[in-house]
Design an enzyme around this catalytic site. Structure first.
Site, PDB file in Angstrom:
ATOM      1  N   ASP A 163      59.215  49.633  85.549  1.00 25.57           N
ATOM      2  CA  ASP A 163      58.012  50.454  85.407  1.00 25.57           C
ATOM      3  C   ASP A 163      58.149  51.651  86.339  1.00 25.57           C
ATOM      4  O   ASP A 163      59.155  51.777  87.057  1.00 25.57           O
ATOM      5  CB  ASP A 163      56.748  49.650  85.745  1.00 25.57           C
ATOM      6  CG  ASP A 163      55.547  50.081  84.909  1.00 25.57           C
ATOM      7  OD1 ASP A 163      55.297  51.305  84.816  1.00 25.57           O
ATOM      8  OD2 ASP A 163      54.857  49.213  84.343  1.00 25.57           O
TER       9      ASP A 163
ATOM     10  N   TYR B 155      50.081  59.747  69.014  1.00 30.59           N
ATOM     11  CA  TYR B 155      50.255  58.316  69.288  1.00 30.59           C
ATOM     12  C   TYR B 155      50.589  57.559  68.002  1.00 30.59           C
ATOM     13  O   TYR B 155      51.546  56.772  67.962  1.00 30.59           O
ATOM     14  CB  TYR B 155      48.989  57.751  69.922  1.00 30.59           C
ATOM     15  CG  TYR B 155      49.071  56.274  70.226  1.00 30.59           C
ATOM     16  CD1 TYR B 155      49.813  55.811  71.303  1.00 30.59           C
ATOM     17  CD2 TYR B 155      48.416  55.337  69.426  1.00 30.59           C
ATOM     18  CE1 TYR B 155      49.893  54.450  71.594  1.00 30.59           C
ATOM     19  CE2 TYR B 155      48.491  53.987  69.703  1.00 30.59           C
ATOM     20  CZ  TYR B 155      49.230  53.543  70.783  1.00 30.59           C
ATOM     21  OH  TYR B 155      49.312  52.195  71.051  1.00 30.59           O
TER      22      TYR B 155
END
Length: 258
Positions: free
Chosen positions: A33, A152
């Site tokens: 991450d 998106y």
């Protein structure tokens, strides 16, 4: 026996829930991450994707039993394309040689019910062509206009189409690597909780995004499905976008899928 997994997006949301679920069953997880992870990289960049794979190879000893490409963005910006599509594809294809040395390799990604919603065909085609510079430029154009919300949806549609095309090929199914994705509906997160603060707001949300079976889903429930797809028990499911959406797909596409 314990298995070794690479999970991107492991610091929060579905990625964190998946990493915790895998660890709870005795497996080893290499989390990635931007922060609070074993591998801290930015998957919106080519350099970050290369570092991810290099570090995953080092930390795993050269073998991964599973890869979960979960890191993603939902903002109407070009970086969403870089992470959701090119970051996910870079993770999966980059890790494929590490998966090929496992006796039961599995790979998963996270799509969305948004993949079923209106998308920008130009942007989708550029992503599928692997043209990242032009795809990002197209996303910048959309971000500056009235169709920014399609960024998106386009990223998730392209990811789903790539996965369906890729999973049955010699490099994946032929190498005994199962490749699938899940398609969540509305997931309960700190951000969406604000949209569901009252019964009236929940009803309004579900009118826009109908999920007749139990409504919005918890990250842990999505993680349970991902973990099964990653498990040795999944011997034949591949090339699937498994919707975990309370019935949204069935309601919106109905018989048209057939």
């Amino acid at each position: 026996m314990s298995r070794t997994y690479l999970v991107t997006g492991a610091a929060s949301g579905i990625g964190q829930a998946t990493a915790e679920r895998l660890r709870s069953q005795g497996d080893r997880v290499i989390g990635a991450d931007l922060h609070d992870a074993d591998i801290q990289v930015d998957l919106s960049t080519a350099a970050g994707r290369e570092e991810l794979i290099a570090r995953a190879g080092e930390l795993s000893g050269g073998t991964l039993d599973g890869v979960a490409a979960i890191a993603g963005l939902a903002a109407p910006i070009a970086a969403t394309v870089a992470v959701n599509y090119f970051g996910a594809i870079g993770t999966l294809t980059g890790a494929r040689p590490l998966l090929a040395t496992s006796s039961a390799p599995r790979a998963v990604a996270v799509s969305s019910i948004s993949s079923l919603q209106p998308a920008d065909t130009v942007l989708v085609d550029l992503m599928l062509a692997g043209d990242e510079p032009r795809a990002l430029a197209r996303a910048e154009e959309l971000a500056a206009g009235t169709d920014a919300h399609q960024i998106y949806a386009s990223s998730k549609q392209a990811l789903s189409r790539w996965l369906r095309r890729t999973a049955p090929t010699a490099n994946w199914a032929g190498a005994k690597i199962a490749l699938n994705a899940v398609g969540p509906g509305v997931v309960i997160t700190p951000m969406t909780r604000e949209l569901m603060a009252t019964p009236e707001s929940v009803a309004g949300l579900l009118e826009m995004v109908p999920m007749p079976l139990n409504g919005p889903v918890q990250p842990t429930e999505v993680a349970d499905l991902l973990c099964w797809l990653l498990s040795e028990g999944n011997s034949h499911v591949t090339g699937q976008i498994v919707f975990i959406d309370g019935g949204y797909d069935a309601m919106t596409r109905s018989d048209t899928v057939w």
